[in-house]
Design a protein around this motif. Structure first.
Motif, mmCIF file in Angstrom:
data_model
loop_
_atom_site.group_PDB
_atom_site.id
_atom_site.type_symbol
_atom_site.label_atom_id
_atom_site.label_comp_id
_atom_site.label_asym_id
_atom_site.label_seq_id
_atom_site.Cartn_x
_atom_site.Cartn_y
_atom_site.Cartn_z
ATOM 1 N N ILE A 231 0.779 -1.083 0.014
ATOM 2 C CA ILE A 231 0.058 0.072 0.133
ATOM 3 C C ILE A 231 0.845 1.501 -0.091
ATOM 4 C CG2 ILE A 231 -2.079 -1.287 1.139
ATOM 5 C CD1 ILE A 231 -1.172 0.296 3.871
ATOM 6 N N ASN A 232 0.280 2.244 -0.495
ATOM 7 C CA ASN A 232 1.034 3.682 -0.607
ATOM 8 C C ASN A 232 1.597 4.271 0.819
ATOM 9 O OD1 ASN A 232 0.651 3.447 -3.208
ATOM 10 N ND2 ASN A 232 -0.863 4.744 -3.325
ATOM 11 N N PHE A 233 0.748 4.114 1.844
ATOM 12 C CA PHE A 233 0.771 4.814 3.250
ATOM 13 C C PHE A 233 0.022 4.421 4.190
ATOM 14 C CE2 PHE A 233 -0.160 8.362 6.263
ATOM 15 C CZ PHE A 233 1.179 8.706 6.540
ATOM 16 N N CYS A 234 0.417 4.421 5.316
ATOM 17 C CA CYS A 234 -0.111 3.863 6.578
ATOM 18 C C CYS A 234 0.106 4.666 7.758
ATOM 19 C CB CYS A 234 0.004 2.349 6.994
ATOM 20 S SG CYS A 234 -0.939 1.859 8.491
ATOM 21 N N GLY A 235 -0.972 5.515 8.285
ATOM 22 C CA GLY A 235 -0.471 6.306 9.318
ATOM 23 C C GLY A 235 0.105 5.730 10.805
ATOM 24 N N HIS A 236 -0.509 4.773 11.211
ATOM 25 C CA HIS A 236 -0.028 4.012 12.471
ATOM 26 C C HIS A 236 0.993 3.301 12.401
ATOM 27 C CE1 HIS A 236 -2.264 0.381 10.948
ATOM 28 N NE2 HIS A 236 -1.529 -0.307 11.958
ATOM 29 N N ALA A 237 1.465 2.686 11.196
ATOM 30 C CA ALA A 237 2.558 2.144 10.922
ATOM 31 C C ALA A 237 3.690 3.058 10.861
ATOM 32 C CB ALA A 237 2.602 1.226 9.487
ATOM 33 N N THR A 238 3.488 4.464 10.095
ATOM 34 C CA THR A 238 4.544 5.360 10.453
ATOM 35 C C THR A 238 4.709 5.851 11.635
ATOM 36 O OG1 THR A 238 3.662 6.108 8.127
ATOM 37 C CG2 THR A 238 5.237 7.544 9.167
ATOM 38 N N LEU A 239 3.882 5.807 12.546
ATOM 39 C CA LEU A 239 4.288 6.394 13.876
ATOM 40 C C LEU A 239 4.814 5.157 14.520
ATOM 41 C CD1 LEU A 239 0.743 8.080 14.688
ATOM 42 C CD2 LEU A 239 2.981 9.042 14.089
ATOM 43 N N ALA A 240 4.413 3.893 14.481
ATOM 44 C CA ALA A 240 5.155 2.771 15.005
ATOM 45 C C ALA A 240 6.423 2.743 14.685
ATOM 46 C CB ALA A 240 4.458 1.276 14.560
ATOM 47 N N SER A 241 6.821 3.110 13.269
ATOM 48 C CA SER A 241 8.002 3.050 12.712
ATOM 49 C C SER A 241 8.899 4.253 13.477
ATOM 50 C CB SER A 241 7.965 3.313 11.252
ATOM 51 O OG SER A 241 7.490 2.378 10.704
ATOM 52 N N ALA A 242 8.287 5.412 13.782
ATOM 53 C CA ALA A 242 9.090 6.332 14.022
ATOM 54 C C ALA A 242 9.364 6.051 15.771
ATOM 55 C CB ALA A 242 8.130 7.721 14.157
ATOM 56 N N LYS A 243 8.537 5.432 16.434
ATOM 57 C CA LYS A 243 8.746 5.077 17.708
ATOM 58 C C LYS A 243 9.960 4.075 17.718
ATOM 59 C CE LYS A 243 6.664 2.972 21.816
ATOM 60 N NZ LYS A 243 5.550 2.777 22.276
ATOM 61 N N ILE A 244 10.437 3.104 16.739
ATOM 62 C CA ILE A 244 11.345 2.385 16.763
ATOM 63 C C ILE A 244 12.722 3.286 16.453
ATOM 64 C CG2 ILE A 244 12.809 0.774 15.309
ATOM 65 C CD1 ILE A 244 10.528 -0.420 16.965
ATOM 66 N N VAL A 245 12.678 4.314 15.480
ATOM 67 C CA VAL A 245 13.885 5.014 15.325
ATOM 68 C C VAL A 245 14.328 6.021 16.399
ATOM 69 C CG1 VAL A 245 14.695 6.768 13.797
ATOM 70 C CG2 VAL A 245 13.704 4.852 12.939
ATOM 71 N N LEU A 246 13.109 6.810 17.019
ATOM 72 C CA LEU A 246 13.348 7.735 17.960
ATOM 73 C C LEU A 246 13.720 6.965 19.282
ATOM 74 C CD1 LEU A 246 10.511 10.008 16.917
ATOM 75 C CD2 LEU A 246 12.829 10.439 16.677
ATOM 76 N N HIS A 247 12.839 5.742 19.730
ATOM 77 C CA HIS A 247 13.097 5.570 21.009
ATOM 78 C C HIS A 247 14.117 4.208 20.956
ATOM 79 C CE1 HIS A 247 8.900 6.983 22.318
ATOM 80 N NE2 HIS A 247 9.714 7.877 21.877
ATOM 81 N N HIS A 248 13.860 3.216 20.200
ATOM 82 C CA HIS A 248 14.969 2.208 20.146
ATOM 83 C C HIS A 248 16.319 2.486 19.557
ATOM 84 C CE1 HIS A 248 12.140 -0.537 21.747
ATOM 85 N NE2 HIS A 248 11.081 0.013 21.108
ATOM 86 N N LEU A 249 16.240 3.237 18.320
ATOM 87 C CA LEU A 249 17.723 3.565 17.881
ATOM 88 C C LEU A 249 18.105 4.958 18.205
ATOM 89 C CD1 LEU A 249 16.691 2.504 14.162
ATOM 90 C CD2 LEU A 249 17.893 1.151 15.951
#
Length: 116
Positions: free
Chosen positions: A69-87
């Motif tokens: 799919i082209n875009f998914c809001g909650h998957a984008t926010l979940a991805s941001a959580k990985i980059v910001l918090h875990h990485l």
């Protein structure tokens, strides 16, 4: 590949809207993304690949168990959580496979999301 299940829109475990997040080092095709999404059995899974040019730039793609799919809001926010918090990055810039650019950063205890 590192794989996570992240609950978006909450700070409590097993609440919110879950999404799969896969951090990949090499490109994978849509068929493999769909197989991974099917295995995770969530509505959407995001696939992140870090840019060679920057620690905070990522290509992001999304797949359901059936189709990319082209875009998914909650998957984008979940991805941001990985980059910001875990990485541990202070911000992240995502570019979708279709060219949509977003910038996400910490804003107090929350995550701020903006389209570029």
């Amino acid at each position: 590949m590192k794989t996570f299940i992240i609950d978006a829109f909450t700070d409590k475990p097993f609440k919110g809207n879950p999404a799969g997040v896969c951090v990949i080092e090499n490109d994978i095709d849509a068929v493999k993304m769909q197989a991974i999404a099917n295995e995770l059995n969530l509505s959407e899974t995001a696939f992140l690949k870090k840019s060679k040019n920057s620690e905070t730039e990522y290509i992001i793609r999304y797949s359901t168990p059936k189709v990319e799919i082209n875009f998914c809001g909650h998957a984008t926010l979940a991805s941001a959580k990985i980059v910001l918090h875990h990485l541990g990055q202070p911000l992240v810039n995502f570019t979708t496979f279709h060219g949509l650019k977003t910038n996400i950063c910490h804003e107090f205890r929350n995550i701020a999301f903006s389209e570029l």
